[in-house]
Design a protein around this motif. Structure first.
Motif, short mmCIF file in Angstrom:
data_model
loop_
_atom_site.label_atom_id
_atom_site.label_comp_id
_atom_site.label_asym_id
_atom_site.label_seq_id
_atom_site.Cartn_x
_atom_site.Cartn_y
_atom_site.Cartn_z
N THR A 155 0.97 -1.36 0.26
CA THR A 155 0.08 0.03 0.02
C THR A 155 0.71 1.46 -0.23
OG1 THR A 155 -1.77 -1.35 1.48
CG2 THR A 155 -1.65 0.81 0.91
N TYR A 156 1.76 0.92 0.90
CA TYR A 156 2.54 2.48 1.34
C TYR A 156 3.33 2.56 -0.75
CZ TYR A 156 7.06 5.32 1.80
OH TYR A 156 8.45 5.83 1.28
N LEU A 157 3.70 1.17 -1.58
CA LEU A 157 4.36 1.74 -2.53
C LEU A 157 3.46 2.30 -2.89
CD1 LEU A 157 6.84 -1.61 -2.40
CD2 LEU A 157 7.86 1.06 -2.09
N VAL A 158 2.82 1.60 -3.76
CA VAL A 158 1.63 2.17 -5.08
C VAL A 158 1.01 3.30 -4.29
CG1 VAL A 158 -0.40 1.48 -3.65
CG2 VAL A 158 -0.48 1.52 -6.06
N CYS A 159 1.34 4.26 -3.22
CA CYS A 159 0.65 5.32 -2.51
C CYS A 159 1.95 6.48 -2.97
CB CYS A 159 0.63 5.89 -0.97
SG CYS A 159 -1.17 4.72 -0.84
N ARG A 160 3.42 5.76 -2.87
CA ARG A 160 4.36 7.06 -3.71
C ARG A 160 4.52 6.96 -4.58
NH1 ARG A 160 10.13 4.48 -1.78
NH2 ARG A 160 9.69 2.88 -4.01
N VAL A 166 -0.27 11.54 -9.27
CA VAL A 166 -1.45 13.05 -8.96
C VAL A 166 -1.35 13.17 -7.54
CG1 VAL A 166 -3.08 11.24 -10.56
CG2 VAL A 166 -2.66 10.47 -8.59
N THR A 167 -1.96 13.73 -7.00
CA THR A 167 -3.03 14.39 -5.78
C THR A 167 -4.03 13.29 -5.55
OG1 THR A 167 -1.81 16.70 -6.33
CG2 THR A 167 -2.91 15.90 -4.28
N VAL A 168 -4.84 13.33 -5.64
CA VAL A 168 -5.79 12.84 -4.94
C VAL A 168 -6.04 11.23 -5.48
CG1 VAL A 168 -8.57 12.50 -4.39
CG2 VAL A 168 -7.30 15.05 -4.52
N CYS A 169 -6.19 10.11 -5.27
CA CYS A 169 -6.80 8.79 -5.69
C CYS A 169 -7.87 8.04 -4.57
CB CYS A 169 -5.34 8.04 -5.11
SG CYS A 169 -4.84 7.53 -6.88
N ARG A 317 -2.41 6.41 7.11
CA ARG A 317 -1.40 6.34 6.86
C ARG A 317 -0.22 6.55 6.29
NH1 ARG A 317 -1.34 4.46 13.67
NH2 ARG A 317 -3.37 5.73 13.89
N ALA A 318 -0.31 5.49 5.38
CA ALA A 318 0.93 4.78 3.81
C ALA A 318 0.31 6.23 2.81
CB ALA A 318 0.56 3.80 3.07
N SER A 319 -0.21 6.98 2.64
CA SER A 319 -1.06 7.73 1.88
C SER A 319 -0.70 9.30 2.49
CB SER A 319 -2.71 7.73 1.19
OG SER A 319 -3.65 8.37 2.45
N MET A 320 -0.99 9.28 3.43
CA MET A 320 -0.15 10.64 4.36
C MET A 320 1.14 10.55 4.10
SD MET A 320 -2.85 12.84 4.64
CE MET A 320 -2.97 12.75 2.83
N ALA A 321 1.60 9.48 5.07
CA ALA A 321 3.34 9.59 4.22
C ALA A 321 4.02 9.77 2.77
CB ALA A 321 3.83 7.59 4.90
N VAL A 322 3.36 9.66 2.16
CA VAL A 322 3.97 10.54 1.02
C VAL A 322 2.97 12.26 0.83
CG1 VAL A 322 4.90 8.68 0.20
CG2 VAL A 322 2.63 9.19 -0.19
N SER A 323 2.15 12.13 1.33
CA SER A 323 1.11 13.16 0.72
C SER A 323 0.51 13.43 0.07
CB SER A 323 1.90 14.33 0.47
OG SER A 323 2.23 15.23 1.30
N LEU A 324 -0.28 11.90 -0.02
CA LEU A 324 -1.77 11.47 -0.88
C LEU A 324 -2.58 11.43 -0.46
CD1 LEU A 324 -2.32 10.74 -4.11
CD2 LEU A 324 -1.74 8.63 -3.11
N GLU A 325 -3.59 11.99 -1.08
CA GLU A 325 -5.32 12.07 -0.77
C GLU A 325 -6.15 10.90 -0.92
OE1 GLU A 325 -9.90 14.36 -0.03
OE2 GLU A 325 -7.51 15.32 -0.79
#
Length: 349
Positions: A155-160, A166-169, A317-325
């Motif tokens: 999850t973290y890697l796909v968010c990164r 993009v900024t939102v997913c 938490r995984a998404s917020m770690a890379v500033s992704l909403e």
């Protein structure tokens, strides 16, 4: 704050003079209302009404003044979200997925087919064992607490990767819990239908014998048999599934069976020093007293526990770690409430 709650504060002279916590939505109350007022239409009518709700839920969450994308696993939930996104977008939707070298766990091939069919702008990242290990030292910083969901690394890697574009997913989270999507909702019914008539000692013996055979050996034994069965009865990693059956078949009650189905440990309290299991799994709070509707109990318990304590923690938490909403249209309260009103036989079809 608990799920479905908000807090308001009165500030005077730069100090909080008063505070109030309010509950603006309750899954348990919605479940009770759904049971009290069951949907009476046909499967086709329910599908049409659900499509209207889902289309609007997705449309609302596509409103953004920054680049937008979606996670696409190739499963029903995320694929449905992407279908409705692409139907309401004039340009190809950006989609992202994680692939694994282990074919038994790799769903990227399905995601790629969906992406090609819809014409999305698709990105696939491959997760190797080496890359996964590189993430592990950062997990404590990302999650701030011991967190046992094994897919947190992927999850973290796909968010990164998504954040680079993009900024939102949008995600497909919530569909399983709201619409009877997990195998355990069906498994417990099949297991309990047979197990409840067998003496407890016999069930324990079956579980012990089955669990003693290595999963890989069970795969070799069962694969030729699965080849002649209908496609709906063919399962990947059948050995692991039989091991799971071995671990739960001896449980004495549906409640205990549910606990085992959602846990990786025979005794979760032993994992944490001084830990203990709760007295119940909020079964009493569900408001549904019909034992024949225990499948619906399981879905509600997952909405009350598994979603806010695991799935949404993992993604947020995984998404917020890379500033992704990340936004979850399948958790729109209208979509959940409609699912709670559907008779179980419609959700199992």
């Amino acid at each position: 704050l608990e799920a479905g709650h908000a807090a308001s504060f009165v500030v005077s002279d730069r100090r909080v003079a008063a505070g109030t916590k309010i509950q603006y939505w309750s899954a348990a109350q919605a479940a009770r209302a759904g049971v009290a007022s069951r949907y009476r239409g046909s499967l086709e009518e329910a599908s049409a009404e659900l499509e209207v709700l889902l289309r609007d839920a997705v449309r609302m969450r596509m409103i953004s003044d920054v680049p937008l994308g979606a996670f696409l696993s190739g499963g029903i939930d995320s694929s449905l979200v992407v279908v409705l996104m692409q139907a309401q977008s004039s340009t190809p939707v950006r989609t992202f997925t994680v692939g694994f070298d282990e074919s038994a766990f790799n769903e990227a091939v399905y995601a790629k087919r969906i992406a090609q069919h819809l014409g999305t702008e698709h990105t696939e990242i491959r997760l190797s064992a080496t890359e996964a290990l590189h993430v592990v030292p950062n997990l404590a910083t990302i999650y701030d607490e011991p967190f046992a969901d094994s897919s947190q690394v992927a999850t973290y890697l796909v968010c990164r990767e998504a954040r680079r574009h993009v900024t939102v997913c949008l995600s497909g989270d919530g569909g399983d819990e709201g619409y009877c999507g997990y195998n355990r909702y069906v498994w417990w019914r099949q297991i309990w239908r047979v197990a409840r008539w067998l003496p407890h000692g016999v069930r324990n013996a079956i579980g012990h014998r089955l669990g003693a055979v290595p999963a890989q050996k069970l795969n070799r034994i069962m694969n030729p048999i699965l080849g002649v069965l209908p496609s709906r009865l063919r399962y990947d990693t059948v050995g692991e599934r039989l091991h799971k059956l071995a671990s739960v078949i001896g449980e004495p009650t549906p409640d205990a069976l549910y606990r085992r189905l959602i846990s990786h440990w025979n005794d979760p309290a032993r994992v944490v020093i001084g830990g203990r299991e709760p007295a119940d799994t909020r079964f009493a709070d569900s408001g549904i007293s019909d034992r024949d509707a225990f499948t619906e109990h399981m879905m509600l318990l997952d909405i009350l526990n598994y979603l806010p304590d695991d799935i949404l923690v993992k993604v947020d938490r995984a998404s917020m770690a890379v500033s992704l909403e990340v936004r979850a249209p399948l958790l729109d309260y209208r979509v959940l409430e409609f699912g709670m009103s559907l008779p179980l036989d419609l959700k199992l079809k």
